[in-house]
Motif scaffolding. Structure first.
Motif, mmCIF file in Angstrom:
data_model
loop_
_atom_site.group_PDB
_atom_site.id
_atom_site.type_symbol
_atom_site.label_atom_id
_atom_site.label_comp_id
_atom_site.label_asym_id
_atom_site.label_seq_id
_atom_site.Cartn_x
_atom_site.Cartn_y
_atom_site.Cartn_z
ATOM 1 N N UNK A 37 0.697 -1.163 0.013
ATOM 2 C CA UNK A 37 -0.118 0.076 0.121
ATOM 3 C C UNK A 37 0.714 1.179 0.051
ATOM 4 N N UNK A 38 2.066 1.272 0.917
ATOM 5 C CA UNK A 38 3.013 2.461 0.785
ATOM 6 C C UNK A 38 3.495 2.687 -0.229
ATOM 7 N N UNK A 39 3.994 1.484 -1.275
ATOM 8 C CA UNK A 39 4.618 1.846 -2.353
ATOM 9 C C UNK A 39 3.714 2.115 -3.418
ATOM 10 N N UNK A 40 2.410 1.938 -3.195
ATOM 11 C CA UNK A 40 1.270 2.392 -4.310
ATOM 12 C C UNK A 40 0.984 3.731 -3.894
ATOM 13 N N UNK A 41 1.338 4.277 -2.846
ATOM 14 C CA UNK A 41 1.076 5.622 -2.360
ATOM 15 C C UNK A 41 1.872 6.540 -3.011
ATOM 16 N N UNK A 42 3.216 6.078 -3.035
ATOM 17 C CA UNK A 42 4.199 6.911 -3.591
ATOM 18 C C UNK A 42 3.978 7.635 -4.746
ATOM 19 N N UNK A 43 3.552 6.828 -5.660
ATOM 20 C CA UNK A 43 3.428 7.400 -7.073
ATOM 21 C C UNK A 43 2.553 6.235 -7.914
ATOM 22 N N UNK A 44 1.733 6.814 -8.793
ATOM 23 C CA UNK A 44 0.977 5.813 -9.546
ATOM 24 C C UNK A 44 1.576 5.514 -10.419
ATOM 25 N N UNK B 207 14.049 12.580 -14.695
ATOM 26 C CA UNK B 207 14.257 13.366 -13.412
ATOM 27 C C UNK B 207 13.519 14.449 -13.216
ATOM 28 N N UNK B 208 12.609 15.407 -14.056
ATOM 29 C CA UNK B 208 11.731 16.290 -13.844
ATOM 30 C C UNK B 208 10.407 15.783 -13.793
ATOM 31 N N UNK B 209 10.346 14.496 -14.558
ATOM 32 C CA UNK B 209 9.048 13.694 -14.188
ATOM 33 C C UNK B 209 8.970 13.273 -12.737
ATOM 34 N N UNK B 210 9.986 12.872 -12.302
ATOM 35 C CA UNK B 210 10.028 12.246 -10.803
ATOM 36 C C UNK B 210 9.608 13.534 -9.866
ATOM 37 N N UNK B 211 10.188 14.775 -10.190
ATOM 38 C CA UNK B 211 9.975 15.999 -9.122
ATOM 39 C C UNK B 211 8.618 16.233 -9.389
ATOM 40 N N UNK B 212 7.699 16.028 -10.779
ATOM 41 C CA UNK B 212 6.832 16.705 -10.998
ATOM 42 C C UNK B 212 5.658 15.727 -10.312
ATOM 43 N N UNK C 241 2.760 16.713 -7.501
ATOM 44 C CA UNK C 241 1.431 16.264 -7.639
ATOM 45 C C UNK C 241 0.994 15.457 -6.449
ATOM 46 N N UNK C 242 1.937 14.524 -6.074
ATOM 47 C CA UNK C 242 1.261 13.844 -4.993
ATOM 48 C C UNK C 242 1.348 14.735 -3.636
ATOM 49 N N UNK C 243 2.179 15.497 -3.501
ATOM 50 C CA UNK C 243 2.086 16.627 -2.386
ATOM 51 C C UNK C 243 0.884 17.283 -2.300
ATOM 52 N N UNK C 244 0.359 17.580 -3.498
ATOM 53 C CA UNK C 244 -0.768 18.626 -3.757
ATOM 54 C C UNK C 244 -2.339 17.426 -3.332
ATOM 55 N N UNK C 245 -2.021 16.402 -3.652
ATOM 56 C CA UNK C 245 -3.189 15.400 -3.287
ATOM 57 C C UNK C 245 -3.273 15.177 -1.786
ATOM 58 N N UNK C 246 -2.091 14.928 -1.287
ATOM 59 C CA UNK C 246 -1.991 14.519 0.006
ATOM 60 C C UNK C 246 -2.133 15.725 0.959
ATOM 61 N N UNK C 247 -2.134 16.751 0.672
ATOM 62 C CA UNK C 247 -2.209 17.980 1.485
ATOM 63 C C UNK C 247 -0.721 18.476 2.345
ATOM 64 N N UNK C 248 0.203 18.092 1.727
ATOM 65 C CA UNK C 248 1.398 18.306 2.349
ATOM 66 C C UNK C 248 2.023 19.422 1.531
ATOM 67 N N UNK C 249 3.205 20.120 2.088
ATOM 68 C CA UNK C 249 3.905 21.291 1.211
ATOM 69 C C UNK C 249 4.712 20.710 0.287
ATOM 70 N N UNK C 250 5.090 21.160 -0.692
ATOM 71 C CA UNK C 250 5.878 21.225 -1.858
ATOM 72 C C UNK C 250 7.381 20.757 -1.582
ATOM 73 N N UNK C 251 7.889 21.360 -0.473
ATOM 74 C CA UNK C 251 9.332 21.296 -0.074
ATOM 75 C C UNK C 251 9.156 20.119 0.860
#
Length: 310
Positions: free
Chosen positions: A36-43, A203-208, A212-222
């Motif tokens: 579950x944790x691996x699936x949450x990190x990135x789709x 690399x930019x895809x990983x950062x992007x 995007x996951x931070x926006x979904x989970x409600x955390x800060x980008x940094x």
């Protein structure tokens, strides 16, 4: 007799563990939570290349990939149940976009293939009439099996080192882009997303994806950048996350800090490139000296041989 019993016991233990791996495991709570944790990190954790997307393959190739995927899934569940974290290899696997199960399946497949290679060659040579001691294939098979089992670790370390260096270069470019977006009047979160959306480099895809996951989970980008740096073993992203947290809402100081960090990364990359070129130059110099020495020995050997005969 003792050697035969020892090698037979080792083969029996190997067959037993191979059967245990191929039998479908019963995943426990730890395995389920890990998945579950691996699936949450990135789709989409794996960035495929054009070659991988265009590659087809026949029915035999599809069956082989399906069997390999099944073995990787079983080993993934087994690793989660046993708590195998793999240490530094975990960050290298995350950087390469691979799972623990895929890496362990590769190790088992290569090790087993090289283990069976020695008895096959010994059988062929025996049929051809070449006399060989009976204990030789067992020793060679064990040595090749161990070498094949650890060979993917060496390859992973080398590939991850090269890819991490590439990621550091991209982070330097990313910092420059963020600083330019901040100078254009954008806020920090918007500047981070815009800078990560300028290209389709992996690399930019990983950062992007992290942003995007931070926006979904409600955390800060940094915070997302810091988590990505910890996952990939990239200190530059972790330091960037800490600097953005400390800088708060002071845009001018953020721009100056980002520009300084980008310049530092470029100087570090330039220093490393100069060091690598120096090592290559030294290697070429040693090779030239060896060739010159061999040529001098070749020229002087007839004269020395004539003097010794006299």
């Amino acid at each position: 007799m003792t050697a035969a019993l020892l090698f037979g016991a080792l083969v029996g233990v190997g067959v037993f563990w191979l059967i245990r791996v191929f039998t479908r495991p019963r995943p426990g709570v730890a395995a389920t939570l890990a998945r579950i944790q691996r699936g949450q990190r990135s789709m989409t954790p794996h960035t495929t290349t054009a070659y991988e997307r265009a590659r087809g393959g026949g029915a035999m190739d599809r069956r082989a990939r399906s069997a390999f995927a099944g073995l990787a899934d079983r080993l993934e569940a087994l690793a989660a149940e046993r708590g195998w974290e793999l240490g530094q290899q975990r960050a290298d696997l995350a950087l390469m976009g691979r799972t623990r199960g895929t890496h362990l399946a590769t190790k088992v497949s290569i090790g087993l293939g090289l283990f069976l290679l020695a008895p096959f060659i010994w059988t062929v040579l025996s049929i051809a009439g070449v006399p060989l001691p009976p204990a030789l294939p067992a020793v060679v098979a064990l040595a090749l099996g161990v070498f094949g089992f650890f060979l993917p670790d060496l390859a992973l370390r080398s590939e991850a080192r090269a890819r991490r260096r590439d990621m550091r270069r991209s982070v330097g470019v990313f910092l420059d882009l963020v600083a330019m977006n901040l100078a254009g009047g954008r806020g920090l979160p918007e500047a981070l997303v815009t800078a990560a959306s300028v290209g389709d480099h992996w690399s930019l895809i990983r950062i992007r994806q992290a942003l995007a996951n931070a926006r979904l989970y409600g955390t800060t980008p940094w915070a997302a950048l810091g988590d990505l740096g910890a996952e990939l073993g990239l200190e530059e992203l972790e330091e960037l996350s800490g600097a953005l947290v400390l800088a708060a809402d002071d845009g001018a100081k953020i721009r100056a800090s980002l520009a300084a960090r980008a310049a530092t990364l470029r100087r570090r990359e330039l220093t490393e490139a100069e060091g690598e070129e120096g090592e290559k130059s030294q290697s070429m110099l040693v090779a030239q000296m060896l060739l010159s020495t061999a040529f001098l020995i070749f020229l002087g050997y007839p004269a020395v041989a004539q003097l010794l005969r006299a």
